[in-house]
Enzyme design. Structure first.
Site, PDB file in Angstrom:
ATOM      1  N   MET A  32       0.796  -1.235   0.000  1.00 37.47           N
ATOM      2  CA  MET A  32       0.000   0.000   0.000  1.00 37.47           C
ATOM      3  C   MET A  32       0.823   1.277   0.000  1.00 37.47           C
ATOM      4  SD  MET A  32      -2.494  -2.205   1.128  1.00 37.47           S
ATOM      5  CE  MET A  32      -1.465  -2.678   2.467  1.00 37.47           C
ATOM      6  N   PRO A  33       2.091   1.227  -0.345  1.00 32.11           N
ATOM      7  CA  PRO A  33       2.886   2.460  -0.181  1.00 32.11           C
ATOM      8  C   PRO A  33       2.448   3.570  -1.128  1.00 32.11           C
ATOM      9  CG  PRO A  33       4.305   0.543  -0.423  1.00 32.11           C
ATOM     10  CD  PRO A  33       2.920   0.102  -0.784  1.00 32.11           C
ATOM     11  N   TYR A  34       2.717   4.779  -0.644  1.00 34.23           N
ATOM     12  CA  TYR A  34       2.547   5.983  -1.459  1.00 34.23           C
ATOM     13  C   TYR A  34       3.864   6.749  -1.380  1.00 34.23           C
ATOM     14  CZ  TYR A  34       1.167  10.701  -2.808  1.00 34.23           C
ATOM     15  OH  TYR A  34       1.099  11.930  -3.426  1.00 34.23           O
TER      16      TYR A  34
END
Lengths: 68, 68, 68, 68, 68, 68
Positions: free
Chosen positions: F1-3
């Site tokens: 889920m990284p941003y």
């Protein structure tokens, strides 16, 4: 309507220092751009020095070396 | 593909309230811009009221005055 | 005191759609967290699809393939 | 002069993993854009999975379901 | 190592005003937290008033009403 | 889920360079943290050198001096 986000390392920043950053930043926006202080937000993020990198290295590591 | 960052003061926001913010924001992006919810991220940051300034003052200070 | 940053791809979002995002997000913060709307900021960033990556690829590239 | 902000869920990321993210990101900016590493900052934010939403749901909820 | 992001509406901010914001913010971090100015970044984002909401409304709309 | 948000100065970054930043950053998150690339977002912001400050000065000014 300005929004300012100040990110610094988490080094025991006091409530007084935070208040000074908020006042100073808000005053700067009033002085330079004639902004309405009532609609000026400042948010300070304190970041673990392990999580901050500069020039390939963690700030925590850079500090340890300087003292080593 | 939207990314939404919601920053609020750290006032015991519950997991249910966080879930409601996430669902509501995602639904809004579906309704208004027809975005794909599966590719919509929402990240909530909870900020110490000492670290949030509005109108020259810390939110923690504004609250203390209102109750004083 | 909330601050919300909505980042979407730059696809001819209309002023009406922007207004709907701002109203909807502000209402959500009123409904879920009882926030003061007068102190709620929403900022929308429109990003070039070349500058947005998902799953290794640029969104512009993903769209070109889907139509290809 | 680049500034990179990496946001990930707060899952016991180790100091070694943080160092690897910082080194790798800085090297990428040197390789692709010939940036000066001495003026390249990387800041990692670790976010509670309750505070991260994807596809209408909290990441904490998505993980609980997968294991349920 | 501070990083400061100043977001204001896009109202013909001049290069001189930008320089004044950068100098003032950097000096504030030196004065309050004794930060190294050489490692202090300030980034100014100029945002379309259609994209900035305050109190349910677009700033562009609020301004039009005030002049109406 | 990284941003991941990569901010660089606006210096004619090509679509190929943007693609390389997106691929490289996503691969780094896969390699270091075993993240799912399908849920990894990278957003690149290109910033006017007048709007970027380092060590009291605008980057545009620093560059002009170096060439002067």
């Amino acid at each position: 309507m300005p929004y300012v986000n100040i990110r610094v390392t988490d080094d025991d920043v006091t409530a007084e220092q935070k208040a000074a950053l908020i006042k100073g930043t808000t005053q700067l926006l009033v002085d330079v751009l004639d902004k309405d202080p009532a609609a000026t937000m400042v948010v300070i993020d304190e970041v673990n020095p392990d999580n901050w990198g500069l020039g390939f290295d963690q700030v925590s590591e850079l500090r340890a070396r300087r003292q080593g």
